[in-house]
Scaffold this motif. Structure first.
Motif, PDB file in Angstrom:
ATOM      1  N   ASN A   1     -13.836  -6.401  -9.755  1.00 21.91           N
ATOM      2  CA  ASN A   1     -12.389  -6.183  -9.749  1.00 21.91           C
ATOM      3  C   ASN A   1     -12.098  -4.706  -9.519  1.00 21.91           C
ATOM      4  OD1 ASN A   1     -12.193  -8.888 -10.319  1.00 21.91           O
ATOM      5  ND2 ASN A   1     -11.823  -8.594 -12.493  1.00 21.91           N
TER       6      ASN A   1
ATOM      7  N   THR B   1      -9.164  -1.424  -8.417  1.00 17.86           N
ATOM      8  CA  THR B   1      -7.803  -0.895  -8.325  1.00 17.86           C
ATOM      9  C   THR B   1      -7.772   0.143  -7.218  1.00 17.86           C
ATOM     10  OG1 THR B   1      -7.398  -1.255 -10.693  1.00 17.86           O
ATOM     11  CG2 THR B   1      -5.953   0.295  -9.543  1.00 17.86           C
TER      12      THR B   1
ATOM     13  N   ARG C   1       1.451  -3.310  -1.225  1.00 16.73           N
ATOM     14  CA  ARG C   1       1.604  -4.079  -2.461  1.00 16.73           C
ATOM     15  C   ARG C   1       1.529  -5.578  -2.238  1.00 16.73           C
ATOM     16  NH1 ARG C   1       6.949  -1.012  -3.733  1.00 16.73           N
ATOM     17  NH2 ARG C   1       5.562   0.570  -2.862  1.00 16.73           N
TER      18      ARG C   1
ATOM     19  N   ALA D   1      -2.011  -7.228  -2.964  1.00 20.50           N
ATOM     20  CA  ALA D   1      -2.572  -7.355  -4.312  1.00 20.50           C
ATOM     21  C   ALA D   1      -2.769  -8.829  -4.660  1.00 20.50           C
ATOM     22  CB  ALA D   1      -1.648  -6.689  -5.330  1.00 20.50           C
TER      23      ALA D   1
ATOM     24  N   SER E   1      -5.897 -12.080  -5.923  1.00 17.43           N
ATOM     25  CA  SER E   1      -7.281 -12.551  -6.039  1.00 17.43           C
ATOM     26  C   SER E   1      -7.814 -12.980  -4.679  1.00 17.43           C
ATOM     27  CB  SER E   1      -7.363 -13.727  -7.028  1.00 17.43           C
ATOM     28  OG  SER E   1      -6.933 -13.333  -8.310  1.00 17.43           O
TER      29      SER E   1
ATOM     30  N   VAL F   1     -10.541  -9.472  -7.932  1.00 21.46           N
ATOM     31  CA  VAL F   1      -9.118  -9.188  -8.123  1.00 21.46           C
ATOM     32  C   VAL F   1      -8.838  -7.772  -7.628  1.00 21.46           C
ATOM     33  CG1 VAL F   1      -7.232  -8.975  -9.778  1.00 21.46           C
ATOM     34  CG2 VAL F   1      -8.966 -10.762 -10.079  1.00 21.46           C
TER      35      VAL F   1
ATOM     36  N   GLU G   1      -6.050  -4.889  -7.369  1.00 21.90           N
ATOM     37  CA  GLU G   1      -4.765  -4.391  -7.872  1.00 21.90           C
ATOM     38  C   GLU G   1      -4.378  -3.146  -7.075  1.00 21.90           C
ATOM     39  OE1 GLU G   1      -2.543  -2.974 -12.018  1.00 21.90           O
ATOM     40  OE2 GLU G   1      -4.687  -3.452 -12.000  1.00 21.90           O
TER      41      GLU G   1
ATOM     42  N   VAL H   1      -1.844   0.089  -6.705  1.00 18.80           N
ATOM     43  CA  VAL H   1      -0.938   0.963  -7.444  1.00 18.80           C
ATOM     44  C   VAL H   1      -0.096   1.740  -6.442  1.00 18.80           C
ATOM     45  CG1 VAL H   1      -2.387   1.126  -9.479  1.00 18.80           C
ATOM     46  CG2 VAL H   1      -2.729   2.734  -7.625  1.00 18.80           C
TER      47      VAL H   1
ATOM     48  N   ASN I   1       4.037   0.352  -9.716  1.00 13.82           N
ATOM     49  CA  ASN I   1       2.881  -0.234 -10.391  1.00 13.82           C
ATOM     50  C   ASN I   1       1.823   0.853 -10.608  1.00 13.82           C
ATOM     51  OD1 ASN I   1       1.289  -2.322 -11.538  1.00 13.82           O
ATOM     52  ND2 ASN I   1       0.123  -2.442  -9.643  1.00 13.82           N
TER      53      ASN I   1
ATOM     54  N   GLY J   1       6.652  -4.805  -8.254  1.00 14.06           N
ATOM     55  CA  GLY J   1       6.066  -4.149  -9.423  1.00 14.06           C
ATOM     56  C   GLY J   1       6.972  -4.180 -10.630  1.00 14.06           C
TER      57      GLY J   1
END
Length: 425
Positions: free
Chosen positions: A140, A142, A222, A225, A227, A245, A247, A249, A279, A307
């Motif tokens: 996972n 970010t 965005r 984002a 899975s 996953v 994510e 920001v 986010n 977000g």
């Protein structure tokens, strides 16, 4: 009766042979062990040549574990794929149909001659199917908006598995393709608020699935984002799959301040600052004329599609300022990526209203005697009638016509007379 005796004799004979052969010790031949190679699922015939077959017995077994497979044409193991045949009275053939991975190993054909003769054969199974096994990289993760990330799904197995990427909820996978222009135009354009050279042309494609071990996501936004699941399949159960996953920001897409545009000194005012679609959630702070100012704890709400929205409230009493304006500043900070957005707001300040004295009646001496209506006085106003009407808070006297003044005095006389009658009564 004869049939029953022959059957019984045959059974006794085989049992004696079984116990006899089971106790044999094999001799190690100096000859090289031949290897039979067969694809997985194919058929194979393992042969054992016996020169003196008359009066001798032949046994097939697995040399690695000692399991007896067959004695002559009688198969001991319960496997319908296996059979033993005698060909030309000199060759025993061990037949295995539909070879499996577990059939691979050393086989041994033993003849009870003196000394005991042994022939070894190694069976090699080619292309053994193996269920997929997945290792993903990274886990996972970010990432910052507009960055690039590579998702890798290593899949082992035989045959080679096919790897397919999909998104949760059947969302599309966005792929960007960069087409470099044959010449430089030296210009820039904005993408999500940032400048970039447009010497190349980007095209976006939406895919329901992507086939390949490596999934490269460029110009992440965005909307990317969520899975990502890779599935490895080679028709050998079980199918293996892993999920990563991602994510994303990003700073607020909009920050705005709302509130009154004008206010008077001493008035209580309230302003709102909203940081939209960030986010993680943005942290809001206030400044008045460049100095930090404490605000009410912000309210954070999660949007279902974008977000977080952060709302902060600032309340204060308007002070006296010399410039006539006050500058308010709202700062929204996304500490995850170290960016901030600022919005300023100008409040115009007016002088305070004159306070009215409501409980004190101020009358002009002449107006009281003549029955005029009371006129309230203002703080700081000139109430001295001797200074003239130009600085007085009293309105100028009316010059009523003679008829109106006569009616007024007649009514006043009537009221006084009526009051005397009531007094004597």
């Amino acid at each position: 009766m004869t049939f029953k005796m022959n059957s019984l004799q045959w059974f006794i004979r085989r049992m004696l042979l079984f116990f006899l052969v089971a106790g044999w010790t094999s001799c190690q031949d100096e000859q090289t062990t031949p290897t039979f190679s067969v694809p997985f699922g194919g058929d194979v015939n393992l042969t054992c040549n016996v020169q003196e077959n008359e009066g001798h017995w032949v046994r097939w077994d697995r040399e690695d574990n000692g399991y007896i497979i067959a004695i002559e044409a009688h198969v001991i193991v319960e496997d319908p794929r296996i059979s033993v045949d005698l060909v030309d009275n000199t060759t025993w053939v061990l037949r295995i149909r539909g070879v499996q991975a577990g059939d691979q190993g050393p086989y041994r054909c033993t003849v009870n001659t003196t000394p005991i003769a042994t022939q070894r054969i190694f069976l090699e199974v080619l292309e053994v199917p193996e269920a997929p096994n997945i290792v993903v990289s990274p886990g996972n993760v970010t990432v910052r908006e507009r960055s690039t990330i590579t998702l890798t799904c290593y899949a082992d197995g035989h045959p080679k598995p096919t790897v397919t990427w999909t998104r949760e909820g059947d969302q599309p996978i966005h792929q960007w393709i960069n087409h470099t222009l044959p010449f430089s135009i030296g210009k820039q354009s904005k993408y999500d608020g940032e400048l970039e050279n447009i010497d190349s042309r980007w095209e976006s494609h939406s895919l329901t699935s992507y086939e390949g071990e490596t999934l490269r996501l460029t110009r992440i936004s965005r909307r990317d984002a969520g899975s990502y699941t890779c599935t490895a399949n080679n028709s050998v159960e079980p199918v293996d799959r892993e999920t990563i996953v991602v994510e994303v920001v990003y700073p607020p897409s909009l920050i705005s301040v709302s509130g009154p545009k004008k206010a008077r000194v001493g008035e209580d005012v309230t302003f709102l600052c909203k940081a939209k679609d960030s986010n993680p959630a943005a942290e809001i702070s206030w400044m008045i004329e460049g100095k930090p100012r404490h605000a009410v704890i912000a309210t954070v709400r999660k949007s279902s599609t974008t977000g977080y929205n952060t709302l902060s409230k600032l309340s204060f009493t308007v002070p006296t300022v010399t410039s006539g304006v006050m500058m308010l500043t709202c700062v929204a900070v996304n500490r995850e990526i170290g960016t901030k957005e600022v919005d300023t707001y100008i409040l115009h300040i007016m002088e305070a209203d004159k306070t009215i004295i409501k409980d004190t009646d101020v009358r002009h001496p002449n107006d009281v005697s003549r029955g005029r209506q009371m006129v309230p006085a203002m703080i700081g106003a000139d109430i001295n009638p001797k200074r003239g009407r130009e600085n007085s808070v009293y309105p100028p006297r009316r010059k009523d016509p003679p008829q109106a003044r006569g009616a007024y005095y007649n009514m006043l006389a009537f009221l006084r007379f009526f009051g005397l009658l009531m007094h004597f009564h």
